[in-house]
Enzyme design. Structure first.
Site, short mmCIF file in Angstrom:
data_model
loop_
_atom_site.label_atom_id
_atom_site.label_comp_id
_atom_site.label_asym_id
_atom_site.label_seq_id
_atom_site.Cartn_x
_atom_site.Cartn_y
_atom_site.Cartn_z
N LYS A 119 0.86 -1.18 0.00
CA LYS A 119 0.00 0.00 0.00
C LYS A 119 0.89 1.23 0.00
O LYS A 119 2.06 1.16 0.38
CB LYS A 119 -0.90 0.01 1.25
CG LYS A 119 -2.21 0.76 1.06
CD LYS A 119 -3.20 0.01 0.19
CE LYS A 119 -4.50 0.80 0.02
NZ LYS A 119 -5.49 0.05 -0.78
N ASP A 136 -6.56 4.45 -5.13
CA ASP A 136 -7.31 4.34 -3.88
C ASP A 136 -7.99 5.70 -3.71
O ASP A 136 -8.16 6.45 -4.69
CB ASP A 136 -6.37 4.00 -2.72
CG ASP A 136 -7.12 3.54 -1.46
OD1 ASP A 136 -7.57 2.40 -1.44
OD2 ASP A 136 -7.24 4.34 -0.52
#
Length: 451
Positions: A128, A168
């Site tokens: 991430k 995201d």
């Protein structure tokens, strides 16, 4: 709940070592609590220090991002990438641009992503990244300059067989395009190093819809198996109004539900006859506007300032709730309000939107709870399918991708539910089952690969 000795020791050391990282601590505590019964059955985990190895990221990268705004002033932001676990494949996970982004959030998301990617049945490890950069109010040129500067630092650590970022919160198709252009400019390499790309340069059909559609496919399996029902005739409340929320609303509507509420960071709209999604898409996708204009534009419904809290979106009576906005948006009081107003199922479209107390309350009150790592895995699943298409220089039709997505979400539910029946508190506890199903594959790979 008294934890197994090994689980307890590892968690205590982890909490001390990660003091000051609350989201990361919460995620690890939730996961280890779910895994405890499974861990107790596997003494080899303690012998091989598996939990300690699993909880520690393989790599955490923090870097400075310098960029120039339209007035010519130099701006400074933090950039991050966590390469959490590569036991089952290259690191895979999105990039988030939001002022709240920090080390704690990036690490919690990377840990969750590791289990989520495992659940998809595809060979993808967990990662991430992101920045505390706020894209709101920025011009296209400012966003382009920021993305180019961000990629100038990040490119050193990524690659199609090493680490494949995606979008995201705050990072959509526009930003992915700028990233890809800068990566190609620096490396001279046209490869599938990012997913969520435009269709003209290697993107996949159905990627935009994937997380929202996948959420509803997963929910359909859970509703059918556990409650012997479906979306037809149900009132659905959805928080958020980005890609996940919009396309969850679209698919839920197609499956016979009535979506009665959506939100953004300023407030929420309620329309008991069903939200007009075309109006919402125009406001959010085309104009990048606020939902406060919905009532005037649609000629119906009502708008309420303030998204959460006692009078917020979770006070609206509904049969199904789909939190699709951000982490920690459903606390214990919200869970109590939802249960009191008749909710029968909650499926998470955002990452960790429900507090641990809220999750426990749902499960104890026989509300089907679908955790994010399972329920919202459709986005990363189609990202994995995009990687496959890039590797073969192929482009599948929307129908082909959607069919594969549907099959993956059915498998995610089935695998998690199997473990729920064995290890869960009750049949509504899909969180425990999903955590164990995701961990099992990663653990087997880590043990097989040695140290």
């Amino acid at each position: 709940m008294e934890l197994h000795k090994y689980t307890k020791e590892v968690l205590e050391k982890f909490l001390v070592a990660n003091k000051g990282l609350p989201e990361y601590q919460e995620a690890a505590t939730n996961i280890l609590t779910s895994l405890d019964k499974y861990i107790a059955e596997h003494p080899e985990f303690e012998e091989k220090s598996l939990l300690e190895r699993f909880l520690m990221p393989e790599r955490f990268i923090q870097f400075k991002v310098l960029w120039t705004d339209d007035s010519g002033k130099i701006q400074v932001n933090n950039g991050y990438r966590v390469q959490y676990n590569s036991a089952i494949g290259p690191y895979k996970g999105g990039l988030r641009f939001h002022p709240s982004v920090n080390e704690s959030i990036i690490k919690f998301l990377g840990l969750e992503q590791t289990l989520k990617n495992s659940l998809t049945t595809l060979n993808m490890g967990g990662g991430k990244g992101g920045s505390d950069f706020d894209p709101k109010g920025k011009s296209d040129n400012e966003i382009m300059r920021f993305c180019q500067s961000f990629m100038t630092e990040l490119y050193k650590y990524i690659g199609p067989n090493k680490d494949v970022p995606a979008g995201d919160i705050g990072v959509g198709g526009r930003e992915i395009g700028y990233f890809f252009g800068q990566y190609k400019r620096i490396t001279g390499d046209f490869s599938g190093v990012l997913t969520g790309k435009g269709l003209s340069f290697g993107g996949s059909l159905a990627r935009k819809e994937a997380t929202g559609y996948g959420l509803c496919y997963y929910a359909s399996e859970a509703l059918s198996t556990i409650l012997h029902t479906d979306f037809k005739g149900k009132k659905v409340v959805i928080s958020g109004s980005g890609n996940v929320a919009i396309y969850a609303a679209e698919k839920a509507t197609a499956l016979g539900a009535t979506v009665i509420a959506l939100s953004d960071s300023n407030g929420y709209i309620v329309d008991n006859n069903g939200i007009d999604l075309e109006v919402v898409k125009q406001i959010k996708e085309v104009e990048r506007g606020r939902l406060s204009s919905y009532v005037e534009r649609a000629g119906k419904g009502s708008y309420h300032a303030g998204t959460y809290g006692k009078e917020g979106i979770w006070s609206i009576p509904c049969g199904i709730a789909l939190p699709c906005a951000t982490q920690n948006e459903i606390g214990l009081d919200d869970a109590k309000a939802l249960v009191a107003h008749g909710v029968k199922a909650v499926f998470e479209g955002a990452n960790m939107p429900s507090s641990s107390e809220a999750i426990e309350y749902f499960i104890d009150h026989e509300v089907v709870f679908g955790p994010a790592k399972a329920a919202n895995a459709g986005g990363v699943a189609v990202s994995g399918l995009e990687m496959a298409q890039n590797s073969e220089r192929l482009s599948w039709s929307f129908e082909e991708v959607d069919e594969k997505l549907h099959a993956i979400m059915k498998e995610i539910f089935a695998n998690g539910y199997k473990h729920t029946l064995k290890y869960g508190k009750n049949v509504y506890d899909l969180k425990t089952g999903s955590d164990i199903a995701g961990f099992e594959k990663v653990a087997e790979a880590m043990l097989a690969q040695g140290i």
